[in-house]
Design a protein around this motif. Sequence first.
Motif, short mmCIF file in Angstrom:
data_model
loop_
_atom_site.label_atom_id
_atom_site.label_comp_id
_atom_site.label_asym_id
_atom_site.label_seq_id
_atom_site.Cartn_x
_atom_site.Cartn_y
_atom_site.Cartn_z
N LEU A 73 0.83 -1.20 0.00
CA LEU A 73 0.00 0.00 0.00
C LEU A 73 0.87 1.25 0.00
O LEU A 73 1.80 1.37 0.78
CB LEU A 73 -0.90 -0.03 1.24
CG LEU A 73 -2.01 1.02 1.32
CD1 LEU A 73 -2.97 0.88 0.14
CD2 LEU A 73 -2.75 0.89 2.64
N TYR A 74 0.56 2.19 -0.89
CA TYR A 74 1.30 3.45 -0.93
C TYR A 74 0.76 4.36 0.16
O TYR A 74 -0.37 4.84 0.09
CB TYR A 74 1.17 4.12 -2.30
CG TYR A 74 1.82 5.48 -2.34
CD1 TYR A 74 3.20 5.60 -2.48
CD2 TYR A 74 1.07 6.65 -2.22
CE1 TYR A 74 3.81 6.85 -2.50
CE2 TYR A 74 1.67 7.89 -2.24
CZ TYR A 74 3.04 7.99 -2.38
OH TYR A 74 3.64 9.22 -2.39
N THR A 126 -8.98 2.84 -0.43
CA THR A 126 -7.91 2.46 -1.38
C THR A 126 -7.70 0.95 -1.36
O THR A 126 -7.59 0.31 -2.41
CB THR A 126 -6.59 3.18 -1.02
OG1 THR A 126 -6.80 4.58 -1.01
CG2 THR A 126 -5.50 2.84 -2.02
N ILE A 127 -7.66 0.38 -0.16
CA ILE A 127 -7.47 -1.08 -0.02
C ILE A 127 -8.61 -1.83 -0.70
O ILE A 127 -8.39 -2.79 -1.45
CB ILE A 127 -7.37 -1.48 1.47
CG1 ILE A 127 -6.09 -0.91 2.08
CG2 ILE A 127 -7.39 -3.01 1.62
CD1 ILE A 127 -5.98 -1.08 3.59
N GLU A 132 -10.64 -5.53 -4.33
CA GLU A 132 -11.91 -5.99 -4.91
C GLU A 132 -11.94 -5.86 -6.42
O GLU A 132 -12.67 -6.59 -7.09
CB GLU A 132 -13.08 -5.20 -4.30
CG GLU A 132 -13.31 -5.51 -2.82
CD GLU A 132 -14.30 -4.56 -2.16
OE1 GLU A 132 -14.99 -3.82 -2.91
OE2 GLU A 132 -14.38 -4.55 -0.92
N GLU A 133 -11.13 -4.95 -6.98
CA GLU A 133 -11.27 -4.68 -8.41
C GLU A 133 -9.98 -4.74 -9.23
O GLU A 133 -10.01 -5.11 -10.39
CB GLU A 133 -11.88 -3.27 -8.62
CG GLU A 133 -13.27 -3.10 -8.06
CD GLU A 133 -13.76 -1.66 -8.19
OE1 GLU A 133 -13.30 -0.96 -9.12
OE2 GLU A 133 -14.60 -1.24 -7.37
N ALA A 193 -8.11 -2.91 10.78
CA ALA A 193 -8.97 -2.27 9.77
C ALA A 193 -8.44 -2.51 8.37
O ALA A 193 -9.22 -2.74 7.43
CB ALA A 193 -9.06 -0.77 10.06
N GLN A 194 -7.11 -2.48 8.20
CA GLN A 194 -6.52 -2.76 6.89
C GLN A 194 -6.82 -4.19 6.44
O GLN A 194 -7.14 -4.44 5.28
CB GLN A 194 -5.01 -2.55 6.93
CG GLN A 194 -4.58 -1.10 7.09
CD GLN A 194 -3.06 -0.95 7.09
OE1 GLN A 194 -2.38 -1.48 6.22
NE2 GLN A 194 -2.54 -0.24 8.07
N ILE A 195 -6.72 -5.12 7.40
CA ILE A 195 -7.00 -6.53 7.08
C ILE A 195 -8.47 -6.71 6.73
O ILE A 195 -8.82 -7.37 5.74
CB ILE A 195 -6.59 -7.44 8.26
CG1 ILE A 195 -5.07 -7.39 8.47
CG2 ILE A 195 -7.04 -8.88 8.02
CD1 ILE A 195 -4.60 -7.96 9.80
#
Length: 344
Positions: A73-74, A126-127, A132-133, A193-195
């Motif tokens: 992740l940037y 962003t994650i 997902e896409e 939250a990132q996970i």
Amino acid sequence: MSKQINDTIIRAYNGEKTDYTPAWFMRQAGRSQKEYRELKKKYSLFEITHQPELCAYVTRLPVEHYGVDAAILYKDIMSPLPAIGIDVEIKKNVGPVIHNPIKTFQDVDKLGKINPEADVPYVLDTIRLLTEEQLSVPLIGFSGAPFTLASYMIEGGPSKNYNKTKAFMYKEPEVWFALMDKLADMVITYVKAQINAGAKAIQIFDSWVGALNAGDYRVYIKPVMNRIFQELQAENVPLILFGIGARHLLLEWNDLPVDVIGLDWRTSITEARQMGVTKVVQGNLDPAILLSDWETIEKRTKGILDEGVGENGYVFNLGHGVTPDIEPATLKKLTELIHNYSRK
């Protein structure tokens, strides 16, 4: 509809045999890519990370350009700090500058809690966008570790020796442990939250903790790292710990409930194993070698792969981040070499 994901790197992190050695590069997003440099003429780092479409674009560029096996992740390790009350600015050619450094117990006591959905929704958006896409490889999320974050918060910015930080730790141990607990709470909440948003592995950067000796690490740092990793273990994603100049701490790290230890270039994989490191390892080509001629790059890379390939669970990386002067074409060629040379 999510894409089919190449999960080779996750299997390697879990210690499983893989068809080839997977690779990604710290600071692969941005830095030396011309598309990123064009963006940076218009936007600051924080401005990019606050725009999910733009941030996702920067994050996925190296996957598309280099063929690496993971996206990272940037963002910056400073990204969650404003949410808890730290006034941070990323200054060009300086790094993070803290305008309200921590000096007293009152400063620590005033620090708030992070609510990721409310405080950093753009990070989570962003994650989701990526996982997902857009991505066909796993996304690695990350956070700074308490010592490294505290070093900026106490010094007021980057430091060469961390004297203020260490003096604070020695003189005010109760305040220090209160700060560690507050930062641990933030790291745990932020990483979870990132996970939940879709990150498939987490790297904790304790970049500057090598400034401490092993005895002080055991007293002042290890308990809080133990708590962080124990809480995150329940999320069932690989957990990676990385720092610079931390050879003397590798066995302390090996004790922690982490899955993967990232090595910098100062310690070879063979040396780490001989010292007693039993975890999956990640690393560890010196980024400076990528400014050399291809013959040297190839020889050094093959040497590292020869050490790692015999292991169950090994991921190739650099010993620190991509520097802005490394050619993107070199990173692409490097990835191809790693994949081809290690393929069973």
